[in-house]
Design a protein around this motif. Structure first.
Motif, PDB file in Angstrom:
ATOM      1  N   THR A   2       0.846  -1.181   0.000  1.00  0.00           N
ATOM      2  CA  THR A   2       0.000   0.000   0.000  1.00  0.00           C
ATOM      3  C   THR A   2       0.885   1.236   0.000  1.00  0.00           C
ATOM      4  N   CYS A  42      -9.398   1.442 -16.881  1.00  0.00           N
ATOM      5  CA  CYS A  42      -9.430   2.217 -15.651  1.00  0.00           C
ATOM      6  C   CYS A  42     -10.885   2.287 -15.191  1.00  0.00           C
ATOM      7  N   ASN A  50     -13.602   4.766 -10.308  1.00  0.00           N
ATOM      8  CA  ASN A  50     -12.985   5.284  -9.082  1.00  0.00           C
ATOM      9  C   ASN A  50     -11.469   5.392  -9.206  1.00  0.00           C
ATOM     10  N   SER A  96      -9.130   3.112 -10.227  1.00  0.00           N
ATOM     11  CA  SER A  96      -8.195   1.985 -10.110  1.00  0.00           C
ATOM     12  C   SER A  96      -8.070   1.292 -11.467  1.00  0.00           C
ATOM     13  N   TRP A 132      -7.727  -5.156  -8.701  1.00  0.00           N
ATOM     14  CA  TRP A 132      -7.500  -3.817  -9.224  1.00  0.00           C
ATOM     15  C   TRP A 132      -6.356  -3.163  -8.470  1.00  0.00           C
ATOM     16  N   TYR A 133      -5.656  -2.269  -9.130  1.00  0.00           N
ATOM     17  CA  TYR A 133      -4.543  -1.544  -8.525  1.00  0.00           C
ATOM     18  C   TYR A 133      -4.854  -0.055  -8.488  1.00  0.00           C
ATOM     19  N   SER A 134      -4.508   0.567  -7.373  1.00  0.00           N
ATOM     20  CA  SER A 134      -4.668   2.019  -7.297  1.00  0.00           C
ATOM     21  C   SER A 134      -3.472   2.672  -7.988  1.00  0.00           C
ATOM     22  N   GLN A 144      -0.039   2.348  -6.546  1.00  0.00           N
ATOM     23  CA  GLN A 144       0.656   1.057  -6.584  1.00  0.00           C
ATOM     24  C   GLN A 144       1.316   0.803  -7.933  1.00  0.00           C
TER      25      GLN A 144
END
Length: 126
Positions: free
Chosen positions: A20, A38, A41, A43, A57-59, A62
């Motif tokens: 994180t 994408c 929101n 991610s 999903w990746y923010s 990250q």
């Protein structure tokens, strides 16, 4: 504190971390992966080299943009076939690599930091 806005377009290659953002440990990135889409929101859904969708999903925090190794079309992934040689320079150790599927005219010297995985380096030194 300011938030970095990272906006990655689908088709961009990125390195991803499971850590994180803001954790004290040095983030371990893996990849490169290709951004598929994408979400609303913000991610990202990623594809691995065999075009399988990663399970979560990746923010944006990250992800970081992957360096493209060669000036070829950016819809292919570069894989190191083997490390041929190394030399010690002022910048540290440089490794001469052979890219899989490319002839030796594309061989390139990479610094340790430019490898997305250290496995091949460990193999080289064994």
């Amino acid at each position: 504190h300011s938030h970095q806005i990272r906006d990655f377009q689908p088709g961009t290659y990125v390195m991803a971390t499971e850590d994180t953002p803001g954790s004290k440990l040095e983030a371990k990135y893996h990849g490169p992966y290709k951004i598929l889409s994408c979400s609303t929101n913000g991610s990202y859904m990623l594809l691995n080299p065999t075009a399988e969708i990663l399970p979560h999903w990746y923010s944006p925090g990250q992800l970081k943009q992957a360096m493209q190794a060669l000036d070829a079309r950016n819809d292919e992934l570069y894989e190191i076939e083997k490390i041929l040689d190394h030399l010690i320079s002022d910048e540290g150790v440089l490794y001469m690599v052979k890219w899989k599927g490319y002839n030796s005219s594309y061989n390139q010297q990479l610094k340790y930091e430019q490898f997305d995985s250290t496995g091949i380096i460990e193999k080289y030194w064994k």
